[in-house]
Design a protein around this motif. Structure first.
Motif, PDB file in Angstrom:
ATOM      1  N   ARG A  26     -55.187 -74.216  39.076  1.00 17.55           N
ATOM      2  CA  ARG A  26     -54.594 -74.601  40.358  1.00 17.55           C
ATOM      3  C   ARG A  26     -53.084 -74.803  40.208  1.00 17.55           C
ATOM      4  O   ARG A  26     -52.537 -74.747  39.112  1.00 17.55           O
ATOM      5  CB  ARG A  26     -55.244 -75.888  40.872  1.00 17.55           C
ATOM      6  CG  ARG A  26     -56.717 -75.724  41.207  1.00 17.55           C
ATOM      7  CD  ARG A  26     -57.336 -77.055  41.614  1.00 17.55           C
ATOM      8  NE  ARG A  26     -57.242 -78.012  40.510  1.00 17.55           N
ATOM      9  CZ  ARG A  26     -57.367 -79.328  40.663  1.00 17.55           C
ATOM     10  NH1 ARG A  26     -57.562 -79.849  41.854  1.00 17.55           N
ATOM     11  NH2 ARG A  26     -57.279 -80.126  39.600  1.00 17.55           N
ATOM     12  N   THR A  27     -52.431 -75.061  41.325  1.00 19.38           N
ATOM     13  CA  THR A  27     -50.998 -75.334  41.280  1.00 19.38           C
ATOM     14  C   THR A  27     -50.761 -76.663  40.562  1.00 19.38           C
ATOM     15  O   THR A  27     -51.664 -77.514  40.498  1.00 19.38           O
ATOM     16  CB  THR A  27     -50.400 -75.427  42.691  1.00 19.38           C
ATOM     17  OG1 THR A  27     -50.951 -76.580  43.358  1.00 19.38           O
ATOM     18  CG2 THR A  27     -50.699 -74.173  43.497  1.00 19.38           C
ATOM     19  N   PRO A  40     -51.351 -72.345  35.849  1.00 19.53           N
ATOM     20  CA  PRO A  40     -51.544 -71.794  37.191  1.00 19.53           C
ATOM     21  C   PRO A  40     -51.962 -70.332  37.154  1.00 19.53           C
ATOM     22  O   PRO A  40     -51.588 -69.585  36.245  1.00 19.53           O
ATOM     23  CB  PRO A  40     -50.172 -71.973  37.851  1.00 19.53           C
ATOM     24  CG  PRO A  40     -49.570 -73.139  37.123  1.00 19.53           C
ATOM     25  CD  PRO A  40     -50.038 -72.992  35.700  1.00 19.53           C
ATOM     26  N   ALA A  44     -47.910 -71.519  46.912  1.00 19.34           N
ATOM     27  CA  ALA A  44     -47.836 -72.181  45.605  1.00 19.34           C
ATOM     28  C   ALA A  44     -46.403 -72.461  45.193  1.00 19.34           C
ATOM     29  O   ALA A  44     -46.155 -73.313  44.341  1.00 19.34           O
ATOM     30  CB  ALA A  44     -48.524 -71.315  44.550  1.00 19.34           C
ATOM     31  N   ARG A  45     -45.441 -71.760  45.807  1.00 20.31           N
ATOM     32  CA  ARG A  45     -44.038 -71.941  45.462  1.00 20.31           C
ATOM     33  C   ARG A  45     -43.372 -73.065  46.266  1.00 20.31           C
ATOM     34  O   ARG A  45     -42.218 -73.411  45.994  1.00 20.31           O
ATOM     35  CB  ARG A  45     -43.271 -70.633  45.667  1.00 20.31           C
ATOM     36  CG  ARG A  45     -43.780 -69.506  44.784  1.00 20.31           C
ATOM     37  CD  ARG A  45     -43.027 -68.207  45.013  1.00 20.31           C
ATOM     38  NE  ARG A  45     -43.560 -67.145  44.186  1.00 20.31           N
ATOM     39  CZ  ARG A  45     -43.245 -66.936  42.918  1.00 20.31           C
ATOM     40  NH1 ARG A  45     -42.384 -67.739  42.326  1.00 20.31           N
ATOM     41  NH2 ARG A  45     -43.772 -65.941  42.245  1.00 20.31           N
ATOM     42  N   ASN A  57     -46.332 -78.150  45.955  1.00 22.58           N
ATOM     43  CA  ASN A  57     -47.247 -77.533  44.997  1.00 22.58           C
ATOM     44  C   ASN A  57     -46.615 -77.314  43.628  1.00 22.58           C
ATOM     45  O   ASN A  57     -47.274 -76.827  42.717  1.00 22.58           O
ATOM     46  CB  ASN A  57     -47.752 -76.190  45.527  1.00 22.58           C
ATOM     47  CG  ASN A  57     -48.768 -76.353  46.642  1.00 22.58           C
ATOM     48  OD1 ASN A  57     -49.630 -77.218  46.579  1.00 22.58           O
ATOM     49  ND2 ASN A  57     -48.660 -75.536  47.675  1.00 22.58           N
ATOM     50  N   ARG A  58     -45.369 -77.677  43.484  1.00 22.65           N
ATOM     51  CA  ARG A  58     -44.662 -77.482  42.219  1.00 22.65           C
ATOM     52  C   ARG A  58     -44.856 -78.691  41.305  1.00 22.65           C
ATOM     53  O   ARG A  58     -45.280 -79.750  41.746  1.00 22.65           O
ATOM     54  CB  ARG A  58     -43.158 -77.248  42.463  1.00 22.65           C
ATOM     55  CG  ARG A  58     -42.841 -76.096  43.402  1.00 22.65           C
ATOM     56  CD  ARG A  58     -43.485 -74.804  42.966  1.00 22.65           C
ATOM     57  NE  ARG A  58     -42.966 -74.317  41.703  1.00 22.65           N
ATOM     58  CZ  ARG A  58     -43.501 -73.328  40.999  1.00 22.65           C
ATOM     59  NH1 ARG A  58     -44.596 -72.734  41.417  1.00 22.65           N
ATOM     60  NH2 ARG A  58     -42.961 -72.943  39.865  1.00 22.65           N
TER      61      ARG A  58
END
Length: 200
Positions: free
Chosen positions: A35-36, A52, A177-178, A182-183
């Protein structure tokens, strides 16, 4: 020959594990959460390493080394991304099993999830995708009432979802995700350090 070498097939390594099977011998596996970083920080299986999904290729050598010592168990929120991860690793010559139902099924069965203190809790990626796709469809429909060409936005999102289902990929998830939520957080283990842990 360059690149990861194929791991010999072992009939004792299944391609998928139920929660009960995984819980009974979790210590026998190297657990990899695809996952992220944000999702990972909000709750993961004990001892899981975060790689990831979009960085599996980059981590393939470390994962191959880890798989030589113990079998890999790939985990995500629901089992969908981990299944894709296993398929990609198989293409790279790395054997791995997926956890059926992911962390959602693990928690539902009453098993504990590790969490970083104070970690934010982003929605699972599949929920983020549904919200984003649905919002774009509604926006395209509403805008199309005033300017008919805007209906194309809804059509393009629908076509993207069909393509996603047919190919078992998700470009929208890769884009989401970016986003900052999500980071990795400031306290996250750097990716390079994760790779080092996998190989030691």
């Amino acid at each position: 020959m360059n690149g990861p070498q194929t791991t010999p097939a072992t009939p004792t390594t299944p391609t998928a594990l139920t929660v009960a099977e995984a819980a009974a011998r979790l210590d026998a596996f190297t657990v990899v959460d695809v996952r992220t970083p944000g999702e990972y920080a909000s709750g993961r299986l004990p001892g899981a390493h975060n790689v990831p999904l979009d960085r599996l290729d980059e981590a393939s050598a470390a994962l191959m080394e880890a798989a030589r010592r113990r079998p890999l168990l790939i985990v995500c929120a629901s089992g969908a991304r981990s299944a894709r991860g296993c398929a990609r690793l198989a293409e790279l010559g790395v054997r791995a099993a997926t956890l059926e139902g992911g962390t959602g099924a693990w928690a539902a069965a009453g098993h504990a999830l590790e969490r970083q203190a104070g970690a934010r809790t982003p929605w699972p990626m599949d929920r983020q995708v549904r919200l984003a796709a649905g919002s774009l469809v509604v926006a395209g429909f509403a805008a199309g009432l005033a300017w008919p060409p805007a209906h194309w936005l809804s059509g393009m999102v629908g076509a993207g979802l069909v393509f996603s289902g047919a190919t078992n990929t998700c470009g929208m998830a890769a884009l989401l995700a970016r986003l900052p939520h999500n980071r990795p957080g400031r306290d996250a283990v750097p990716f390079e350090e994760t790779l080092t842990h996998l190989t030691t």
